[in-house]
Motif scaffolding. Structure first.
Motif, PDB file in Angstrom:
ATOM      1  N   THR A   1       0.816  -1.216   0.000  1.00  0.00           N
ATOM      2  CA  THR A   1       0.000   0.000   0.000  1.00  0.00           C
ATOM      3  C   THR A   1       0.852   1.271   0.000  1.00  0.00           C
ATOM      4  O   THR A   1       0.400   2.317  -0.426  1.00  0.00           O
TER       5      THR A   1
ATOM      6  N   GLU B   1       2.334   6.170  13.249  1.00  0.00           N
ATOM      7  CA  GLU B   1       1.472   5.853  14.378  1.00  0.00           C
ATOM      8  C   GLU B   1       1.243   4.348  14.406  1.00  0.00           C
ATOM      9  O   GLU B   1       1.019   3.719  13.382  1.00  0.00           O
TER      10      GLU B   1
ATOM     11  N   THR C   1       0.229   3.768  10.453  1.00  0.00           N
ATOM     12  CA  THR C   1      -0.350   4.861   9.687  1.00  0.00           C
ATOM     13  C   THR C   1       0.705   5.954   9.587  1.00  0.00           C
ATOM     14  O   THR C   1       1.257   6.383  10.603  1.00  0.00           O
TER      15      THR C   1
ATOM     16  N   GLY D   1       1.620   9.482   6.897  1.00  0.00           N
ATOM     17  CA  GLY D   1       1.401  10.278   5.691  1.00  0.00           C
ATOM     18  C   GLY D   1       0.097   9.978   4.982  1.00  0.00           C
ATOM     19  O   GLY D   1       0.015  10.094   3.766  1.00  0.00           O
ATOM     20  N   GLY D   2      -0.922   9.586   5.731  1.00  0.00           N
ATOM     21  CA  GLY D   2      -2.217   9.275   5.144  1.00  0.00           C
ATOM     22  C   GLY D   2      -2.322   7.860   4.597  1.00  0.00           C
ATOM     23  O   GLY D   2      -3.345   7.477   4.048  1.00  0.00           O
ATOM     24  N   TYR D   3      -1.262   7.076   4.737  1.00  0.00           N
ATOM     25  CA  TYR D   3      -1.258   5.693   4.258  1.00  0.00           C
ATOM     26  C   TYR D   3      -1.323   4.735   5.446  1.00  0.00           C
ATOM     27  O   TYR D   3      -0.826   5.047   6.527  1.00  0.00           O
ATOM     28  N   GLU D   4      -1.923   3.570   5.215  1.00  0.00           N
ATOM     29  CA  GLU D   4      -2.023   2.537   6.233  1.00  0.00           C
ATOM     30  C   GLU D   4      -1.503   1.238   5.679  1.00  0.00           C
ATOM     31  O   GLU D   4      -1.628   0.969   4.481  1.00  0.00           O
TER      32      GLU D   4
END
Length: 164
Positions: free
Chosen positions: A119, A129, A141, A143-146
């Motif tokens: 992803t 996080e 999580t 930079g807006g990615y998980e």
């Protein structure tokens, strides 16, 4: 069934159960050591637990994962990934869990399975996080990615830690 083995064995049993008991902080009663993160954008790490002690280190990265190793009043002794640290006022710390990426070009996967689709890719030194953790991988999580990454590529989570 309990069988008396002898004084030596009983002593070993007591020592083993004491070793299994988790150390707790005298102020918060939370586990020691434990991971936290920097709440502030800047925080001084001092030689001792008061403002009169010399500043040894200044943390300048919000979200930086730190390990609390001791407590004294409103102060927490912390260390970073490199072992540097000191006493930091508790108001500069957060219970929000973060990790430091220790592998360059770390692939985040859709699931904990390393064969699942990628992803995102994180660079060395990224702070992410921390979400759920299984035996070998944790959900991150950044930079807006998980996605999921192996624990071995992260600092700020214990190798045996499970989080839901």
């Amino acid at each position: 069934m309990i069988r008396k083995i002898g004084g030596f064995a009983l002593c070993l049993l007591v020592l083993a159960s004491a070793a299994l008991a988790e150390d707790r902080g005298p102020v918060t009663n939370l586990p020691l050591p434990r991971f936290v993160s920097m709440k502030a954008t800047e925080g001084n790490a001092r030689r001792g637990p008061s403002l009169s002690h010399r500043i040894d280190w200044v943390y300048k990265r919000r979200g930086m994962p730190l390990e609390v190793t001791a407590e004294h009043g409103h102060w927490r002794r912390v260390r970073d990934r490199d072992g540097a640290g000191g006493w930091v006022h508790y108001s500069l710390l957060s219970g929000v869990r973060t990790v430091l990426v220790e592998q360059d070009m770390l692939q985040l996967h859709q699931r904990a399975d390393p064969d699942s689709p990628v992803t995102a890719i994180l660079e060395l030194g990224v702070i992410a996080e921390l979400g759920d953790c299984e035996m070998t991988a944790c959900e991150l999580t950044a930079g807006g990615y998980e996605g999921w990454a192996p624990k071995t590529a992260l600092w700020g989570v214990k190798p045996d830690e499970i989080r839901e």
